[in-house]
Scaffold this motif. Structure first.
Motif, short mmCIF file in Angstrom:
data_model
loop_
_atom_site.label_atom_id
_atom_site.label_comp_id
_atom_site.label_asym_id
_atom_site.label_seq_id
_atom_site.Cartn_x
_atom_site.Cartn_y
_atom_site.Cartn_z
N ALA A 180 0.86 -1.17 0.00
CA ALA A 180 0.00 0.00 0.00
C ALA A 180 0.91 1.23 0.00
O ALA A 180 2.02 1.20 0.53
CB ALA A 180 -0.89 -0.02 1.23
N SER A 181 0.43 2.31 -0.61
CA SER A 181 1.30 3.47 -0.79
C SER A 181 1.79 4.04 0.53
O SER A 181 2.90 4.55 0.61
CB SER A 181 0.60 4.53 -1.62
OG SER A 181 -0.57 4.94 -0.98
N GLU A 182 0.97 3.94 1.60
CA GLU A 182 1.43 4.52 2.86
C GLU A 182 2.61 3.74 3.45
O GLU A 182 3.32 4.24 4.31
CB GLU A 182 0.29 4.64 3.88
CG GLU A 182 -0.33 3.32 4.32
CD GLU A 182 -1.62 3.03 3.56
OE1 GLU A 182 -1.73 3.41 2.37
OE2 GLU A 182 -2.53 2.42 4.15
N ASP A 183 2.82 2.50 2.97
CA ASP A 183 3.95 1.70 3.47
C ASP A 183 5.14 1.74 2.52
O ASP A 183 6.17 1.13 2.78
CB ASP A 183 3.52 0.24 3.63
CG ASP A 183 2.47 0.07 4.71
OD1 ASP A 183 2.49 0.86 5.67
OD2 ASP A 183 1.62 -0.83 4.57
N LEU A 184 4.98 2.44 1.39
CA LEU A 184 5.99 2.37 0.34
C LEU A 184 7.37 2.87 0.79
O LEU A 184 8.37 2.18 0.63
CB LEU A 184 5.49 3.13 -0.89
CG LEU A 184 6.36 3.06 -2.14
CD1 LEU A 184 6.52 1.63 -2.60
CD2 LEU A 184 5.74 3.88 -3.26
N VAL A 185 7.39 4.07 1.34
CA VAL A 185 8.69 4.65 1.73
C VAL A 185 9.38 3.78 2.79
O VAL A 185 10.57 3.50 2.69
CB VAL A 185 8.50 6.10 2.25
CG1 VAL A 185 9.80 6.64 2.83
CG2 VAL A 185 8.02 7.01 1.12
N ARG A 186 8.59 3.33 3.77
CA ARG A 186 9.16 2.51 4.84
C ARG A 186 9.70 1.19 4.27
O ARG A 186 10.78 0.73 4.65
CB ARG A 186 8.08 2.22 5.89
CG ARG A 186 8.59 1.58 7.15
CD ARG A 186 7.55 1.68 8.27
NE ARG A 186 6.20 1.34 7.79
CZ ARG A 186 5.72 0.09 7.78
NH1 ARG A 186 6.46 -0.91 8.20
NH2 ARG A 186 4.51 -0.15 7.35
N THR A 187 8.95 0.58 3.34
CA THR A 187 9.38 -0.69 2.75
C THR A 187 10.68 -0.51 1.98
O THR A 187 11.60 -1.32 2.09
CB THR A 187 8.28 -1.24 1.81
OG1 THR A 187 7.06 -1.33 2.54
CG2 THR A 187 8.64 -2.60 1.27
N VAL A 188 10.76 0.57 1.19
CA VAL A 188 11.98 0.83 0.41
C VAL A 188 13.17 1.03 1.35
O VAL A 188 14.25 0.48 1.13
CB VAL A 188 11.77 2.04 -0.52
CG1 VAL A 188 13.10 2.52 -1.11
CG2 VAL A 188 10.80 1.68 -1.65
N LYS A 189 12.95 1.80 2.40
CA LYS A 189 14.03 2.03 3.39
C LYS A 189 14.51 0.72 3.99
O LYS A 189 15.71 0.47 4.10
CB LYS A 189 13.50 2.91 4.53
CG LYS A 189 13.80 4.37 4.39
CD LYS A 189 13.48 5.05 5.73
CE LYS A 189 13.10 6.49 5.50
NZ LYS A 189 12.49 7.10 6.68
N ASN A 190 13.55 -0.13 4.39
CA ASN A 190 13.90 -1.41 5.00
C ASN A 190 14.70 -2.27 4.03
O ASN A 190 15.68 -2.91 4.42
CB ASN A 190 12.64 -2.18 5.43
CG ASN A 190 11.99 -1.55 6.63
OD1 ASN A 190 12.59 -0.73 7.33
ND2 ASN A 190 10.75 -1.92 6.90
N LEU A 191 14.29 -2.27 2.75
CA LEU A 191 14.99 -3.09 1.75
C LEU A 191 16.42 -2.61 1.59
O LEU A 191 17.35 -3.41 1.50
CB LEU A 191 14.25 -3.00 0.41
CG LEU A 191 12.96 -3.81 0.32
CD1 LEU A 191 12.19 -3.42 -0.93
CD2 LEU A 191 13.26 -5.30 0.31
N ILE A 192 16.60 -1.28 1.55
CA ILE A 192 17.95 -0.74 1.39
C ILE A 192 18.81 -1.16 2.56
O ILE A 192 19.98 -1.54 2.40
CB ILE A 192 17.89 0.80 1.27
CG1 ILE A 192 17.27 1.18 -0.08
CG2 ILE A 192 19.28 1.41 1.41
CD1 ILE A 192 16.91 2.64 -0.22
#
Ligand SMILES: [Zn+2]
Length: 106
Positions: A36-48
């Motif tokens: 979901a878009s509200e989790d997008l930034v957090r997910t990308v950060k976690n992946l990095i």
């Protein structure tokens, strides 16, 4: 018989995409998932921060590429902020997207 997990359309066996709504089918792969878009930034950060990710590709529901983020050691530092801003801008435009991850070998 296979049904789209999103809209319920009847699909041919082995279909990779729903021809009606475009949703990805098949068992969820750890390298490709929907957020979901509200989790997008957090997910990308976690992946990095996982450290073994080489590239993150953000796609919309139709499978169009919205952003390709090459993850290098340098990205984690100062270069990360503008990328996260771009990811945030995408999150504002779509309600849902698909993230594909390319991981380093081994
Ligand atoms: Zn569908």
């Amino acid at each position: 018989m296979v049904f789209c997990h999103k809209c319920g359309t009847d699909l041919p066996e082995g279909a990779k995409f729903c021809y009606k709504c475009g949703a990805l089918q098949g068992p969820p792969s750890p390298n490709e998932f929907s957020v979901a878009s509200e989790d997008l930034v957090r997910t990308v950060k976690n992946l990095i921060h996982e450290g073994n990710v080489r590239k993150i590709i953000v796609r919309d529901d139709q499978g169009r590429t919205l952003l390709e983020l090459p993850v290098t050691a340098g990205v984690v530092g100062a270069v990360l902020a503008p990328w996260l801003a771009a990811v945030g801008a995408i999150a504002a435009l779509v309600s849902h997207c698909t993230i594909s991850v390319e991981r380093k070998e081994g």
